[in-house]
Design a protein around this motif. Structure first.
Motif, PDB file in Angstrom:
ATOM      1  N   ASP A 269      35.919  17.176   9.328  1.00  0.00           N
ATOM      2  CA  ASP A 269      36.894  16.177   8.913  1.00  0.00           C
ATOM      3  C   ASP A 269      36.613  14.882   9.648  1.00  0.00           C
ATOM      4  N   LEU A 270      36.739  13.765   8.954  1.00  0.00           N
ATOM      5  CA  LEU A 270      36.552  12.460   9.564  1.00  0.00           C
ATOM      6  C   LEU A 270      37.893  11.752   9.670  1.00  0.00           C
ATOM      7  N   LYS A 271      38.128  11.173  10.829  1.00  0.00           N
ATOM      8  CA  LYS A 271      39.335  10.386  11.056  1.00  0.00           C
ATOM      9  C   LYS A 271      39.077   8.957  10.609  1.00  0.00           C
ATOM     10  N   ALA A 272      39.957   8.450   9.744  1.00  0.00           N
ATOM     11  CA  ALA A 272      39.820   7.065   9.273  1.00  0.00           C
ATOM     12  C   ALA A 272      40.564   6.126  10.217  1.00  0.00           C
ATOM     13  N   VAL A 273      39.845   5.189  10.810  1.00  0.00           N
ATOM     14  CA  VAL A 273      40.442   4.194  11.705  1.00  0.00           C
ATOM     15  C   VAL A 273      39.841   2.834  11.356  1.00  0.00           C
ATOM     16  N   PHE A 274      40.351   1.807  12.002  1.00  0.00           N
ATOM     17  CA  PHE A 274      39.767   0.476  11.871  1.00  0.00           C
ATOM     18  C   PHE A 274      39.008   0.146  13.145  1.00  0.00           C
ATOM     19  N   GLY A 275      37.777  -0.323  12.981  1.00  0.00           N
ATOM     20  CA  GLY A 275      36.990  -0.788  14.115  1.00  0.00           C
ATOM     21  C   GLY A 275      36.948  -2.303  14.130  1.00  0.00           C
ATOM     22  N   GLN A 276      36.880  -2.859  15.322  1.00  0.00           N
ATOM     23  CA  GLN A 276      36.852  -4.312  15.476  1.00  0.00           C
ATOM     24  C   GLN A 276      35.488  -4.736  15.986  1.00  0.00           C
ATOM     25  N   VAL A 277      34.876  -5.694  15.296  1.00  0.00           N
ATOM     26  CA  VAL A 277      33.553  -6.189  15.680  1.00  0.00           C
ATOM     27  C   VAL A 277      33.678  -7.006  16.964  1.00  0.00           C
ATOM     28  N   GLN A 278      32.865  -6.656  17.957  1.00  0.00           N
ATOM     29  CA  GLN A 278      32.851  -7.361  19.237  1.00  0.00           C
ATOM     30  C   GLN A 278      31.418  -7.737  19.579  1.00  0.00           C
ATOM     31  N   SER A 279      31.264  -8.806  20.339  1.00  0.00           N
ATOM     32  CA  SER A 279      29.943  -9.186  20.844  1.00  0.00           C
ATOM     33  C   SER A 279      29.733  -8.548  22.213  1.00  0.00           C
ATOM     34  N   ARG A 280      28.501  -8.161  22.490  1.00  0.00           N
ATOM     35  CA  ARG A 280      28.216  -7.512  23.772  1.00  0.00           C
ATOM     36  C   ARG A 280      28.470  -8.457  24.940  1.00  0.00           C
ATOM     37  N   ASP A 281      28.131  -9.711  24.772  1.00  0.00           N
ATOM     38  CA  ASP A 281      28.364 -10.705  25.812  1.00  0.00           C
ATOM     39  C   ASP A 281      29.042 -11.912  25.188  1.00  0.00           C
ATOM     40  N   THR A 282      30.047 -12.432  25.871  1.00  0.00           N
ATOM     41  CA  THR A 282      30.652 -13.707  25.496  1.00  0.00           C
ATOM     42  C   THR A 282      30.501 -14.632  26.692  1.00  0.00           C
ATOM     43  N   VAL A 283      29.552 -15.550  26.588  1.00  0.00           N
ATOM     44  CA  VAL A 283      29.188 -16.382  27.733  1.00  0.00           C
ATOM     45  C   VAL A 283      29.614 -17.828  27.470  1.00  0.00           C
ATOM     46  N   PRO A 284      30.133 -18.501  28.486  1.00  0.00           N
ATOM     47  CA  PRO A 284      30.511 -19.905  28.316  1.00  0.00           C
ATOM     48  C   PRO A 284      29.335 -20.835  28.631  1.00  0.00           C
ATOM     49  N   ALA A 285      29.203 -21.882  27.855  1.00  0.00           N
ATOM     50  CA  ALA A 285      28.272 -22.970  28.172  1.00  0.00           C
ATOM     51  C   ALA A 285      29.087 -24.023  28.918  1.00  0.00           C
ATOM     52  N   ARG A 286      28.800 -24.208  30.204  1.00  0.00           N
ATOM     53  CA  ARG A 286      29.629 -25.053  31.066  1.00  0.00           C
ATOM     54  C   ARG A 286      28.926 -26.369  31.398  1.00  0.00           C
ATOM     55  N   ALA A 287      29.756 -27.375  31.647  1.00  0.00           N
ATOM     56  CA  ALA A 287      29.241 -28.658  32.116  1.00  0.00           C
ATOM     57  C   ALA A 287      28.878 -28.543  33.592  1.00  0.00           C
ATOM     58  N   ARG A 288      27.722 -29.071  33.960  1.00  0.00           N
ATOM     59  CA  ARG A 288      27.278 -28.997  35.350  1.00  0.00           C
ATOM     60  C   ARG A 288      27.721 -30.201  36.174  1.00  0.00           C
ATOM     61  N   ILE A 289      28.092 -31.276  35.508  1.00  0.00           N
ATOM     62  CA  ILE A 289      28.596 -32.459  36.207  1.00  0.00           C
ATOM     63  C   ILE A 289      29.883 -32.905  35.520  1.00  0.00           C
ATOM     64  N   GLY A 290      30.661 -33.718  36.228  1.00  0.00           N
ATOM     65  CA  GLY A 290      31.850 -34.299  35.624  1.00  0.00           C
ATOM     66  C   GLY A 290      31.526 -35.604  34.931  1.00  0.00           C
ATOM     67  N   GLY A 291      32.366 -35.978  33.993  1.00  0.00           N
ATOM     68  CA  GLY A 291      32.158 -37.223  33.281  1.00  0.00           C
ATOM     69  C   GLY A 291      32.835 -37.188  31.924  1.00  0.00           C
ATOM     70  N   VAL A 292      32.275 -37.900  30.983  1.00  0.00           N
ATOM     71  CA  VAL A 292      32.800 -37.989  29.622  1.00  0.00           C
ATOM     72  C   VAL A 292      31.828 -37.286  28.682  1.00  0.00           C
ATOM     73  N   LEU A 293      32.361 -36.462  27.783  1.00  0.00           N
ATOM     74  CA  LEU A 293      31.523 -35.793  26.795  1.00  0.00           C
ATOM     75  C   LEU A 293      31.059 -36.826  25.773  1.00  0.00           C
ATOM     76  N   LEU A 294      29.776 -37.173  25.838  1.00  0.00           N
ATOM     77  CA  LEU A 294      29.238 -38.221  24.976  1.00  0.00           C
ATOM     78  C   LEU A 294      28.944 -37.712  23.575  1.00  0.00           C
ATOM     79  N   SER A 295      28.402 -36.499  23.471  1.00  0.00           N
ATOM     80  CA  SER A 295      28.035 -35.966  22.162  1.00  0.00           C
ATOM     81  C   SER A 295      28.055 -34.449  22.201  1.00  0.00           C
ATOM     82  N   ARG A 296      28.148 -33.844  21.008  1.00  0.00           N
ATOM     83  CA  ARG A 296      28.115 -32.390  20.864  1.00  0.00           C
ATOM     84  C   ARG A 296      27.405 -32.062  19.564  1.00  0.00           C
ATOM     85  N   SER A 297      26.380 -31.224  19.633  1.00  0.00           N
ATOM     86  CA  SER A 297      25.542 -30.958  18.468  1.00  0.00           C
ATOM     87  C   SER A 297      25.840 -29.626  17.799  1.00  0.00           C
ATOM     88  N   VAL A 298      26.855 -28.882  18.242  1.00  0.00           N
ATOM     89  CA  VAL A 298      27.170 -27.578  17.655  1.00  0.00           C
ATOM     90  C   VAL A 298      28.639 -27.549  17.263  1.00  0.00           C
TER      91      VAL A 298
END
Length: 327
Positions: A33-62
């Protein structure tokens, strides 16, 4: 024939013996017998892209959903103070270089005078020391300049890993602090996070197969193909009366992170009877199976269960030993 009820996946192997042409003798077999459930898609890693210096965000390409590569420049942070500091260091280096030229000229004149006995050794040593000090000051200022140039380069925000952008919490023109997140990236592939009632905790283990349904409402009714996978991890701690497990399934790269999809997991075994699908006839909404009996075949009304691999489980109406007439 009407479609089977909600799939409780069966590994039905119809163990029947042939009595005569067009007949099969039903025998019970052990199925899962198989149990019917809902699975949720997850990413193995969720990594932040961080600013290395302070200032004003001039542009963003994504933007959300953009695929990125490790090391790709996804945004640029600018700090006007860095340009001013660089100008100040350049001016200081020029002043020191001018002083060094004068010190070298004084040193050469002192060396010429001491050769004629018109200069003291202590005066020569003082001029030589002054020239060395200026040389070292220039080297230190050049190192300071390299630091500022490196800080300017670090204004580029880089993607830490290959993946897909989930969120971009900042917009161009906003003030960014060092270490602040510019984008969140899902990386390292995807898996399904499953939560089952704790009564099934003793029956699931790593390596168990899983079957994943189609995406969106009505996918099962359309009869699309299912994806196959397996459980790779069962967590030892229950959360809210549920056991948590992770499953690997091929082809999850086109899913949304957090998307919920139906999943069937084997949780128990039992005995069942099944007949070939073409042995079932439906008339006026009632399912019948023709059974051989003394004096001829009769149509027996039955209640059908799940269907798989061309066989349909019989929930009621037949028993082991019945001779089912097939087309």
């Amino acid at each position: 024939m009407r479609k089977a009820l909600a799939p409780v996946a069966l590994m039905l192997a119809l163990q029947c013996s042939v009595a005569q042409a067009g007949e099969v003798v039903l025998q019970p077999t052990t199925v899962q017998d198989l149990k019917a459930v809902f699975g949720q898609v997850q990413s193995r890693d969720t990594v932040p892209a961080r600013a290395r210096i302070g200032g004003v965000l001039l542009s963003r390409s994504v933007d959300e959903g953009t695929a990125v590569k490790a090391g790709q420049v996804i945004a640029t942070v600018g700090d006007e103070k860095l340009a001013l500091q660089l100008q100040a260091v350049d001016a200081r280096i020029k002043a020191l270089q001018a002083q060094l030229e004068n010190a070298k000229a004084d040193l050469e004149r002192s060396q010429a005078l001491i050769a004629r006995g018109a200069e003291t050794q202590s005066r020569l040593d003082q001029l030589r020391t002054a020239a060395n000090v200026l040389t070292n000051q220039i080297a230190a200022s050049q190192a300071d300049r390299a630091v500022i140039v490196q800080q300017t380069t670090e204004g580029q925000v880089l993607a830490p890993k290959d993946g897909r952008v989930l969120t971009v919490p900042t917009v161009p023109g906003s003030v960014i602090m060092p270490g602040e997140t510019v984008a969140r990236i899902a990386a390292g592939g995807y898996y399904l996070r499953l939560a089952l009632p704790e009564r099934h905790a003793a029956h699931i283990k790593a390596g168990d197969p899983v079957s994943v349904g189609g995406r969106g409402p009505g996918a099962e009714a359309q009869g699309g193909p299912r994806r196959q996978g397996k459980i790779v991890k069962v967590y030892p701690e229950l959360e809210g009366g549920r056991v948590i497990a992770d499953a690997e399934v091929d082809g999850l790269g086109d899913f949304f992170v957090g998307e919920r999809v139906p999943v069937w997991i084997p949780v128990a075994t039992r005995q069942a009877l099944a007949v070939p699908a073409d042995a079932v006839q439906t008339r006026e909404g009632v399912d019948y199976v023709r059974v051989a009996a003394e004096g001829g075949a009769i149509d027996v009304p039955v209640v059908l269960g799940p269907a798989q691999d061309g066989r349909v489980e019989i929930l009621s109406g037949l028993r082991a030993g019945d001779r089912v007439v097939t087309p």
